[in-house]
Scaffold this motif. Structure first.
Motif, short mmCIF file in Angstrom:
data_model
loop_
_atom_site.label_atom_id
_atom_site.label_comp_id
_atom_site.label_asym_id
_atom_site.label_seq_id
_atom_site.Cartn_x
_atom_site.Cartn_y
_atom_site.Cartn_z
N GLU A 186 8.80 66.88 12.19
CA GLU A 186 8.53 67.25 13.58
C GLU A 186 7.46 68.33 13.69
O GLU A 186 6.77 68.41 14.71
CB GLU A 186 9.82 67.74 14.26
CG GLU A 186 10.87 66.66 14.49
CD GLU A 186 11.76 66.45 13.27
OE1 GLU A 186 12.77 65.74 13.40
OE2 GLU A 186 11.45 67.00 12.19
N HIS A 206 8.67 75.67 18.37
CA HIS A 206 8.98 74.43 19.08
C HIS A 206 10.48 74.13 18.95
O HIS A 206 11.29 74.97 19.31
CB HIS A 206 8.09 73.29 18.58
CG HIS A 206 6.64 73.51 18.91
ND1 HIS A 206 6.10 73.15 20.11
CD2 HIS A 206 5.64 74.10 18.21
CE1 HIS A 206 4.81 73.50 20.13
NE2 HIS A 206 4.52 74.06 18.99
N SER A 207 10.88 72.98 18.41
CA SER A 207 12.30 72.63 18.35
C SER A 207 12.99 73.15 17.09
O SER A 207 14.19 72.94 16.91
CB SER A 207 12.46 71.11 18.43
OG SER A 207 11.76 70.49 17.36
N GLN A 252 11.85 80.95 15.95
CA GLN A 252 11.73 79.63 16.56
C GLN A 252 10.28 79.17 16.60
O GLN A 252 9.36 79.96 16.82
CB GLN A 252 12.27 79.66 18.00
CG GLN A 252 12.23 78.30 18.68
CD GLN A 252 12.98 78.30 19.99
OE1 GLN A 252 13.38 79.34 20.49
NE2 GLN A 252 13.17 77.12 20.56
N ASN A 296 16.29 70.53 16.87
CA ASN A 296 17.05 69.86 17.93
C ASN A 296 18.54 69.88 17.64
O ASN A 296 19.25 68.89 17.81
CB ASN A 296 16.56 68.41 18.10
CG ASN A 296 15.14 68.34 18.59
OD1 ASN A 296 14.71 69.13 19.43
ND2 ASN A 296 14.37 67.40 18.05
N ASN A 300 12.91 78.88 25.40
CA ASN A 300 12.37 79.27 24.10
C ASN A 300 12.60 80.73 23.78
O ASN A 300 12.04 81.26 22.82
CB ASN A 300 10.87 78.96 24.06
CG ASN A 300 10.60 77.47 24.06
OD1 ASN A 300 10.62 76.83 23.03
ND2 ASN A 300 10.38 76.91 25.25
#
Length: 217
Positions: free
Chosen positions: A206, A133-134, A131, A147, A122
């Motif tokens: 997400e 999480h993804s 950023q 992702n 990360n």
């Protein structure tokens, strides 16, 4: 890097604390779920090492509250450390927002490796990247991806997301958002913020659950 150790077995608590300090981490420790939330409200932590079987408030409840209220508790990574090893327990921990899971008994060196691994995965290499999480926002290229899949956003959606990422964990009131994104082209009672927040949630499912609306904000 600061780590909160939440563990009611004082021998394990001291062992984890010793190895973390040896590696140069700053630590706080508690044996109680409610005390953990108070510490998280008071200070910012990068990681929580979280036991599940805790007095007053279970580790699962702590994880759920922290992940649902980043404006109150920040965005620490959560590593669950527990003797509960049934697959249902593991899956429940991940469903509540845990980033990793270690089963007792464990080697403290394994915990250190996991923390460093998550940190490296990360790590942001440039100030142009943001950023959560993804999700990654590249402000140099004006690209958003989840992702490694690029997400198409309108300019207003992009600007709003960028504002939220720059103020991650903070409450931003409606007038500030309107000033920053719409400038002087809005009027009293404008509901544009609500519309574009809904669009972001729709386009970014997400992370939709992390975009919170507070009444009166």
């Amino acid at each position: 890097m600061k780590v909160l150790i939440v563990e009611d077995d004082l021998e394990i608590q001291d062992l984890v604390n010793y190895f973390l300090k040896k590696e140069g981490f700053k630590t706080e420790k508690t044996d109680n779920g409610l005390k953990a939330l108070r510490l998280l409200k008071k200070d910012k932590f990068d990681f929580i090492i979280l036991d599940l079987m805790l007095p007053q408030l279970s580790g699962n409840h702590v994880a759920k509250i922290v992940k649902e209220m980043p404006e109150e508790y920040g965005n620490p990574f959560i590593i669950i450390l527990t003797a509960k090893t049934q697959i249902e327990d593991v899956l429940e921990g991940f469903s509540l927002g845990a980033d990793d899971y270690l089963k007792k008994p464990f080697n403290p060196r394994e915990l250190i490796v996991q923390i460093k691994k998550i940190s490296q995965q990360n790590k942001i290499q440039t100030s142009n990247l943001y950023q959560f999480h993804s999700l990654i926002l590249d402000d140099l290229k004006h690209l958003v991806s989840i992702n490694d899949t690029e997400i198409e956003l309108s300019k207003k959606e992009y600007d709003l997301l960028f504002l939220l990422l720059r103020n991650k964990g903070l409450v931003i009131n409606r007038d500030k958002i309107l000033d920053e994104i719409w400038g002087t082209s809005y009027y009293s009672g404008d509901r544009s913020v609500d519309v574009y927040i809904s669009k972001l949630r729709e386009n970014l499912p997400e992370i939709a659950g992390y975009i919170k609306t507070i009444k009166g904000g």
